[in-house]
Design a protein around this motif. Structure first.
Motif, PDB file in Angstrom:
ATOM      1  N   VAL A  25      13.711  -0.826  -2.970  1.00  0.00           N
ATOM      2  CA  VAL A  25      12.713  -0.027  -3.436  1.00  0.00           C
ATOM      3  C   VAL A  25      12.696   1.438  -3.300  1.00  0.00           C
ATOM      4  N   ASP A  26      13.821   1.839  -2.752  1.00  0.00           N
ATOM      5  CA  ASP A  26      13.542   3.361  -2.200  1.00  0.00           C
ATOM      6  C   ASP A  26      13.790   4.173  -3.331  1.00  0.00           C
ATOM      7  N   ALA A  27      14.177   3.851  -4.491  1.00  0.00           N
ATOM      8  CA  ALA A  27      14.433   4.751  -5.549  1.00  0.00           C
ATOM      9  C   ALA A  27      12.992   4.788  -6.329  1.00  0.00           C
ATOM     10  N   LEU A  28      12.045   3.531  -6.164  1.00  0.00           N
ATOM     11  CA  LEU A  28      10.942   3.591  -6.990  1.00  0.00           C
ATOM     12  C   LEU A  28       9.786   4.364  -5.913  1.00  0.00           C
ATOM     13  N   LEU A  29      10.018   4.049  -4.538  1.00  0.00           N
ATOM     14  CA  LEU A  29       9.229   4.684  -3.762  1.00  0.00           C
ATOM     15  C   LEU A  29       9.233   6.238  -3.835  1.00  0.00           C
ATOM     16  N   GLY A  30      10.422   6.858  -4.006  1.00  0.00           N
ATOM     17  CA  GLY A  30      10.866   7.978  -4.205  1.00  0.00           C
ATOM     18  C   GLY A  30      10.326   8.749  -5.485  1.00  0.00           C
ATOM     19  N   SER A  31      10.173   7.925  -6.456  1.00  0.00           N
ATOM     20  CA  SER A  31       9.662   8.370  -7.674  1.00  0.00           C
ATOM     21  C   SER A  31       8.022   8.261  -7.657  1.00  0.00           C
ATOM     22  N   MET A  32       7.456   7.454  -6.829  1.00  0.00           N
ATOM     23  CA  MET A  32       6.011   7.371  -6.437  1.00  0.00           C
ATOM     24  C   MET A  32       5.707   8.588  -5.709  1.00  0.00           C
ATOM     25  N   ARG A  33       6.264   9.051  -4.853  1.00  0.00           N
ATOM     26  CA  ARG A  33       6.074  10.353  -4.131  1.00  0.00           C
ATOM     27  C   ARG A  33       6.238  11.446  -4.722  1.00  0.00           C
ATOM     28  N   SER A  34       7.252  11.593  -5.805  1.00  0.00           N
ATOM     29  CA  SER A  34       7.646  12.684  -6.199  1.00  0.00           C
ATOM     30  C   SER A  34       7.148  13.263  -7.471  1.00  0.00           C
ATOM     31  N   THR A  84       0.067  11.780  -6.985  1.00  0.00           N
ATOM     32  CA  THR A  84       1.154  11.111  -7.370  1.00  0.00           C
ATOM     33  C   THR A  84       0.767   9.431  -7.182  1.00  0.00           C
ATOM     34  N   TYR A  85       1.760   8.633  -7.816  1.00  0.00           N
ATOM     35  CA  TYR A  85       1.147   7.143  -7.582  1.00  0.00           C
ATOM     36  C   TYR A  85       1.171   6.776  -6.512  1.00  0.00           C
ATOM     37  N   TRP A  86       2.029   7.550  -5.485  1.00  0.00           N
ATOM     38  CA  TRP A  86       1.975   7.082  -3.870  1.00  0.00           C
ATOM     39  C   TRP A  86       0.740   7.746  -3.469  1.00  0.00           C
ATOM     40  N   ASP A  87       0.171   8.622  -3.907  1.00  0.00           N
ATOM     41  CA  ASP A  87      -1.333   9.206  -3.222  1.00  0.00           C
ATOM     42  C   ASP A  87      -2.315   7.891  -3.644  1.00  0.00           C
ATOM     43  N   LEU A  88      -2.228   7.539  -4.764  1.00  0.00           N
ATOM     44  CA  LEU A  88      -3.054   6.606  -5.263  1.00  0.00           C
ATOM     45  C   LEU A  88      -3.115   4.971  -4.754  1.00  0.00           C
ATOM     46  N   PHE A  89      -1.624   4.874  -4.220  1.00  0.00           N
ATOM     47  CA  PHE A  89      -1.425   3.669  -3.495  1.00  0.00           C
ATOM     48  C   PHE A  89      -1.776   3.793  -2.163  1.00  0.00           C
TER      49      PHE A  89
END
Length: 139
Positions: A34-43, A54-59
């Motif tokens: 899931v590295d690509a997914l997590l990268g997208s969520m963060r970027s 970002t979606y990472w912020d929401l997560f």
């Protein structure tokens, strides 16, 4: 058995659950792929109500919110464990609401998560349910 014992056990389990969740929810294993997914969520940034997020912020916000809720529930269970039986008997709605809340969390854990949160949820629900049941009749 007294309700206070079950509230105190639930409080200890909730504290462990809060710590484990807060320390672990942002972890990932490279074998998950899931590295690509997590990268997208963060970027990938987007504007929401005037804030760049970002979606990472929401997560992360959702994950920390769950940890804070578990910590609050631990404090509440500990406090309930220190109340006289007569007081617990008149707090039926509160003690059953807490037990039902964790029953719902157990269902969500079973459906969407994995064994560790499911086992913790089952144990906490069992303790809170027994405590609520015992709280109905002050002896």
């Amino acid at each position: 058995m007294k309700a206070s014992l079950f509230y105190r056990i639930a409080a200890a389990l909730l504290l462990l659950f809060a710590v484990g969740h807060t320390l672990g929810f942002r972890q990932s294993d490279p074998t998950w792929g899931v590295d690509a997914l997590l990268g997208s969520m963060r970027s990938i940034h987007f504007d929401v109500q005037g804030f760049s997020r970002t979606y990472w912020d929401l997560f992360v916000a959702a994950g920390f919110s769950v940890g804070v809720f578990y910590l609050f529930a631990a404090v509440l269970a500990w406090q309930l464990g220190g109340l006289p039986p007569e007081t617990l008997a008149v707090m039926r709605v509160t003690v059953w609401a807490l037990a039902l809340c964790f029953a719902a969390i157990t269902v969500v854990s079973w459906r969407y998560l994995f064994i560790v949160p499911t086992v913790f949820s089952i144990a906490i629900t069992a303790c809170l349910t027994v405590a609520a049941w015992l709280s109905a009749n002050p002896i």
